[in-house]
Design a protein around this motif. Structure first.
Motif, mmCIF file in Angstrom:
data_model
loop_
_atom_site.group_PDB
_atom_site.id
_atom_site.type_symbol
_atom_site.label_atom_id
_atom_site.label_comp_id
_atom_site.label_asym_id
_atom_site.label_seq_id
_atom_site.Cartn_x
_atom_site.Cartn_y
_atom_site.Cartn_z
ATOM 1 N N GLU A 1 0.847 -1.188 0.000
ATOM 2 C CA GLU A 1 0.000 0.000 0.000
ATOM 3 C C GLU A 1 0.885 1.240 0.000
ATOM 4 O O GLU A 1 1.850 1.319 0.770
ATOM 5 C CB GLU A 1 -0.869 0.011 1.264
ATOM 6 C CG GLU A 1 -1.783 1.205 1.365
ATOM 7 C CD GLU A 1 -2.616 1.186 2.637
ATOM 8 O OE1 GLU A 1 -2.107 0.736 3.679
ATOM 9 O OE2 GLU A 1 -3.782 1.610 2.561
ATOM 10 N N GLY A 2 0.558 2.209 -0.837
ATOM 11 C CA GLY A 2 1.324 3.455 -0.858
ATOM 12 C C GLY A 2 0.799 4.423 0.191
ATOM 13 O O GLY A 2 -0.324 4.276 0.684
ATOM 14 N N ALA A 3 1.637 5.417 0.545
ATOM 15 C CA ALA A 3 1.134 6.508 1.399
ATOM 16 C C ALA A 3 0.250 7.386 0.515
ATOM 17 O O ALA A 3 0.549 7.574 -0.663
ATOM 18 C CB ALA A 3 2.308 7.307 1.951
ATOM 19 N N PRO A 4 -0.872 7.909 1.062
ATOM 20 C CA PRO A 4 -1.794 8.672 0.206
ATOM 21 C C PRO A 4 -1.151 9.917 -0.393
ATOM 22 O O PRO A 4 -0.348 10.574 0.270
ATOM 23 C CB PRO A 4 -2.928 9.072 1.157
ATOM 24 C CG PRO A 4 -2.627 8.488 2.481
ATOM 25 C CD PRO A 4 -1.279 7.847 2.456
ATOM 26 N N ARG B 1 -6.798 7.647 0.887
ATOM 27 C CA ARG B 1 -6.009 6.429 1.119
ATOM 28 C C ARG B 1 -4.995 6.261 0.000
ATOM 29 O O ARG B 1 -5.090 6.898 -1.054
ATOM 30 C CB ARG B 1 -6.913 5.202 1.214
ATOM 31 C CG ARG B 1 -7.637 4.852 -0.080
ATOM 32 C CD ARG B 1 -8.236 3.459 0.005
ATOM 33 N NE ARG B 1 -8.935 3.077 -1.207
ATOM 34 C CZ ARG B 1 -8.352 2.600 -2.282
ATOM 35 N NH1 ARG B 1 -7.033 2.475 -2.330
ATOM 36 N NH2 ARG B 1 -9.061 2.244 -3.344
ATOM 37 N N GLY B 2 -4.011 5.372 0.262
ATOM 38 C CA GLY B 2 -2.982 5.134 -0.748
ATOM 39 C C GLY B 2 -3.398 4.036 -1.713
ATOM 40 O O GLY B 2 -4.397 3.336 -1.498
ATOM 41 N N GLU B 3 -2.599 3.875 -2.773
ATOM 42 C CA GLU B 3 -2.878 2.819 -3.758
ATOM 43 C C GLU B 3 -2.618 1.446 -3.139
ATOM 44 O O GLU B 3 -1.712 1.289 -2.324
ATOM 45 C CB GLU B 3 -1.962 2.983 -4.966
ATOM 46 C CG GLU B 3 -2.306 4.165 -5.815
ATOM 47 C CD GLU B 3 -1.585 4.119 -7.160
ATOM 48 O OE1 GLU B 3 -0.835 3.164 -7.431
ATOM 49 O OE2 GLU B 3 -1.803 5.063 -7.933
ATOM 50 N N ALA C 1 -14.614 -7.597 -5.110
ATOM 51 C CA ALA C 1 -15.370 -6.859 -4.087
ATOM 52 C C ALA C 1 -14.473 -5.900 -3.297
ATOM 53 O O ALA C 1 -14.968 -5.030 -2.576
ATOM 54 C CB ALA C 1 -16.003 -7.856 -3.122
ATOM 55 N N LEU C 2 -13.143 -6.056 -3.419
ATOM 56 C CA LEU C 2 -12.215 -5.266 -2.591
ATOM 57 C C LEU C 2 -11.753 -4.024 -3.358
ATOM 58 O O LEU C 2 -11.272 -4.151 -4.481
ATOM 59 C CB LEU C 2 -11.003 -6.147 -2.273
ATOM 60 C CG LEU C 2 -10.055 -5.675 -1.185
ATOM 61 C CD1 LEU C 2 -10.727 -5.676 0.176
ATOM 62 C CD2 LEU C 2 -8.832 -6.593 -1.153
ATOM 63 N N PRO C 3 -11.887 -2.820 -2.760
ATOM 64 C CA PRO C 3 -11.357 -1.638 -3.460
ATOM 65 C C PRO C 3 -9.838 -1.755 -3.588
ATOM 66 O O PRO C 3 -9.131 -1.737 -2.589
ATOM 67 C CB PRO C 3 -11.747 -0.466 -2.546
ATOM 68 C CG PRO C 3 -12.716 -1.018 -1.574
ATOM 69 C CD PRO C 3 -12.471 -2.482 -1.469
ATOM 70 N N LEU C 4 -9.372 -1.924 -4.818
ATOM 71 C CA LEU C 4 -7.987 -2.307 -5.080
ATOM 72 C C LEU C 4 -7.576 -1.694 -6.409
ATOM 73 O O LEU C 4 -8.328 -1.759 -7.367
ATOM 74 C CB LEU C 4 -8.002 -3.837 -5.221
ATOM 75 C CG LEU C 4 -6.772 -4.661 -4.998
ATOM 76 C CD1 LEU C 4 -6.305 -4.519 -3.560
ATOM 77 C CD2 LEU C 4 -7.110 -6.140 -5.251
ATOM 78 N N GLU C 5 -6.383 -1.101 -6.501
ATOM 79 C CA GLU C 5 -5.951 -0.528 -7.785
ATOM 80 C C GLU C 5 -5.246 -1.572 -8.662
ATOM 81 O O GLU C 5 -5.365 -1.544 -9.876
ATOM 82 C CB GLU C 5 -4.994 0.655 -7.567
ATOM 83 C CG GLU C 5 -5.671 1.955 -7.188
ATOM 84 C CD GLU C 5 -6.302 1.909 -5.811
ATOM 85 O OE1 GLU C 5 -5.722 1.250 -4.927
ATOM 86 O OE2 GLU C 5 -7.382 2.500 -5.641
ATOM 87 N N HIS C 6 -4.475 -2.459 -8.013
ATOM 88 C CA HIS C 6 -3.595 -3.322 -8.801
ATOM 89 C C HIS C 6 -3.704 -4.774 -8.312
ATOM 90 O O HIS C 6 -3.514 -5.041 -7.130
ATOM 91 C CB HIS C 6 -2.135 -2.863 -8.661
ATOM 92 C CG HIS C 6 -1.973 -1.386 -8.863
ATOM 93 N ND1 HIS C 6 -2.134 -0.786 -10.078
ATOM 94 C CD2 HIS C 6 -1.701 -0.391 -7.989
ATOM 95 C CE1 HIS C 6 -1.949 0.532 -9.952
ATOM 96 N NE2 HIS C 6 -1.693 0.788 -8.692
ATOM 97 N N GLU D 1 2.065 3.723 -6.411
ATOM 98 C CA GLU D 1 2.686 5.016 -6.194
ATOM 99 C C GLU D 1 2.611 5.314 -4.700
ATOM 100 O O GLU D 1 1.613 5.022 -4.052
ATOM 101 C CB GLU D 1 1.890 6.063 -6.967
ATOM 102 C CG GLU D 1 2.476 7.432 -6.881
ATOM 103 C CD GLU D 1 1.649 8.441 -7.669
ATOM 104 O OE1 GLU D 1 0.980 8.051 -8.642
ATOM 105 O OE2 GLU D 1 1.671 9.608 -7.261
ATOM 106 N N THR D 2 3.706 5.855 -4.169
ATOM 107 C CA THR D 2 3.659 6.305 -2.776
ATOM 108 C C THR D 2 4.257 7.705 -2.690
ATOM 109 O O THR D 2 4.849 8.180 -3.669
ATOM 110 C CB THR D 2 4.394 5.315 -1.845
ATOM 111 O OG1 THR D 2 4.075 5.635 -0.486
ATOM 112 C CG2 THR D 2 5.908 5.366 -2.016
ATOM 113 N N THR D 3 4.080 8.361 -1.559
ATOM 114 C CA THR D 3 4.584 9.734 -1.455
ATOM 115 C C THR D 3 5.412 9.900 -0.183
ATOM 116 O O THR D 3 5.200 9.207 0.814
ATOM 117 C CB THR D 3 3.423 10.757 -1.398
ATOM 118 O OG1 THR D 3 2.595 10.411 -0.299
ATOM 119 C CG2 THR D 3 2.609 10.754 -2.661
ATOM 120 N N LEU D 4 6.366 10.829 -0.273
ATOM 121 C CA LEU D 4 7.237 11.162 0.872
ATOM 122 C C LEU D 4 7.633 12.614 0.708
ATOM 123 O O LEU D 4 8.131 12.980 -0.384
ATOM 124 C CB LEU D 4 8.511 10.334 0.790
ATOM 125 C CG LEU D 4 8.670 9.106 1.645
ATOM 126 C CD1 LEU D 4 9.908 8.342 1.195
ATOM 127 C CD2 LEU D 4 8.767 9.429 3.116
#
Ligand SMILES: C[S@@+](CC[C@H](N)C(=O)[O-])C[C@H]1O[C@@H](n2cnc3c(N)ncnc32)[C@H](O)[C@@H]1O
Length: 495
Positions: A228-231, A237-239, A264-269, A300-303
């Protein structure tokens, strides 16, 4: 002629009727000194009073081991209100041997035993060097992991349910743990969905998702990887990414089942990875091993406002809330300025390199894993950072290469962060860094023992260890991250 066999005598069991434990073994089990030997007592913790049978080590061994029932006569004041307070699986699944302790006691023990005692034993003034550890904030002591890898098993026949969990310490026995408290709630749900694929099929149905059995090389499902990425700014929420690791390429019908199970699960990948080879590697790394079902093969994540691409096989610190705090401490000690040439060794996907490039004149990252370097180059471009470069290869070889010499001539490196894997710096790396004449080196260490070994090496090369900070990235586990600052001593030529 008959072969001579040497009889090996197993030492006889001894009895400890009432002893108070005082130390911790690397597995997280309590230890006590008896008859001049360190005895490891699984299931007991420092401060417990306990009764048990124990066996001295075989000749050449260093530790005795308790066997059979360990009776706790008086609970350690370091234990939480209930031994299962922080996790119902603590001490069983192999992941968090320290989760039976109060968090403050856990931190104190890890800090002292893993870092301060090691520094003191190596001749450093640990009390003067070490600052209080940076703890995991209370509100983020659960659900903080951005990555989980779970392994499969199936409950007994005839109707055995599929399960995902962790290996019991030192074994390949899976302890079911879909609901690991360190992982966020959506990963619990993903693990339950993945596990349900492995439920024993009805009579006459094909067993498409049998758990992989390494000893016989049979079965299909090897692992479930979740990230999971940071939002990103403004996102709630993150990816999310789920990869099911399979021994062989699944049939069309099996792929359709994976797709519909996770719908059924909210999921990008969503993807599957084909990993046919024996061994402990989580993923198959052959070209084309990962097949995307939905989305992409990366998140994708963020910092610090930068955006980073992370692929399933690349390194990213797993503790989302503590990672920015760790990097903040490292950069604060390094004191980068726009005149500095910045070197980042063991650079992964370029997180530290690019954060450093924002503060310095020029930055160079060195990393051995080619997909990580590819991500780092993408990450530089996607953030519009033009003063960062990356070299791919083992640090120990790259530092001696012409490509590095050319970079060093252009960048005039003054400061470095080194963030190696657990084993620390390869031989010759500290010497190569000293030869560059860096003013400051910050060492980010997940293996404090090896950090102390390398600190002695830096000291011999004229780099004084002036501060050691600890950041807890692994609540529940017998690990602590150390951040050490080394400053070049003023030599005759510098004065
Ligand atoms: C603890 S991670 C740090 C990564 C990065 N600094 C970060 O914070 O995300 C260590 C990194 O060192 C890399 N690595 C391991 N051995 C290496 C070597 N001999 N030379 C270069 N990189 C290596 C690993 O692939 C991993 O990306």
């Amino acid at each position: 002629m008959a072969k001579k066999t040497r009889e090996v005598r197993v030492p006889a069991l001894r009895r400890a009727d009432d002893v108070r434990l005082s130390g911790l073994a690397p597995t997280g089990a309590g230890t006590v000194e008896i008859e001049g030997l360190e005895v490891v007592v699984p299931g007991a913790l420092p401060g417990d009073r306990a009764a048990f049978d124990w066996r001295p080590p075989m000749p050449g061994g260093r530790r005795g081991l308790a066997e059979g029932e360990v009776r706790i006569l008086e609970k350690s004041p370091l234990r939480g209100a209930s031994p299962l307070e922080r996790c119902a699986k603590a001490g069983r699944c192999g992941g968090c041997p320290m989760a039976c302790l109060r968090y403050d006691a856990e931190i104190e023990l890890k800090w002292r035993q893993l870092l301060k005692d090691e520094l003191a034993a190596a001749g450093f003034d640990a009390d003067a060097l070490c600052t209080e550890p940076l703890q995991q904030p209370e509100a983020a002591r659960t659900g903080f992991r951005n990555k989980a890898v779970l392994y499969p098993c199936r409950e007994s026949a005839p109707n055995g349910r599929g399960r995902f969990g962790f290996f019991r310490a030192g074994t390949h026995e899976v302890v079911p743990a879909e609901d690991c408290p360190l992982a966020p709630a959506w990963m619990h749900e993903a693990a339950r969905i993945g596990a349900s694929l492995m439920d024993t099929p009805a009579a006459g149905e094909e067993d498409l998702f049998a758990p992989y059995d390494e000893s016989s090389g049979t079965g299909s499902v090897r692992a479930l990887l979740m990230r999971e990425g940071a939002p990103a700014a403004g996102a709630t929420r993150g990816e999310r990414l789920v990869t099911l690791v399979l021994r062989e390429r699944p049939s069309e019908a099996a792929v359709a089942r994976i797709r519909s199970a996770f719908a059924a699960l909210p999921l990008e990948h969503l993807s599957f990875n084909v990993h046919p080879n024996p061994g402990n590697a989580v993923l198959g790394f052959e070209e084309g091993a990962t097949h995307v079902i939905e989305g992409r093969e990366a998140i994708e994540t963020t910092l610090e406002g930068l955006s980073f691409e992370v692929r399933p096989e690349t390194f990213l610190q797993v503790n989302t809330p503590q990672t920015p705090r760790l990097y903040e401490r490292a950069f604060s000690l390094l004191e980068l300025s726009p005149e500095d040439g910045f070197l980042d060794l063991y650079s992964g996907i370029g997180t530290i390199t690019l954060l450093g490039a924002k503060r310095a004149r020029r930055a160079l990252g060195i990393e051995i894993v080619a997909p990580s370097v590819a991500c780092a180059e993408v990450n530089a471009r996607r953030n519009g950072i033009q003063n960062a470069r990356f070299l791919c290869g083992p640090v120990e070889s790259v530092l001696a290469s012409d490509a590095f010499r050319a970079e060093a001539a252009a960048s005039r490196f003054t400061k470095a962060i080194v963030d190696p894997a657990y084993k620390g710096l390869a031989s010759g790396v500290a010497q190569a860094l000293a030869a560059i004449g860096l003013e400051r080196i910050v060492y980010v260490a997940c293996g404090p023992k090896n950090f102390v070994r390398d600190a002695k090496c830096f000291a011999a090369l004229g780099y004084r260890l002036v501060r050691v900070e600890a950041v807890d990235l692994f609540p529940g586990a017998l690990h602590i991250e150390a951040v050490g600052l080394f400053v070049k001593e003023a030599g005759e030529s510098d004065t």
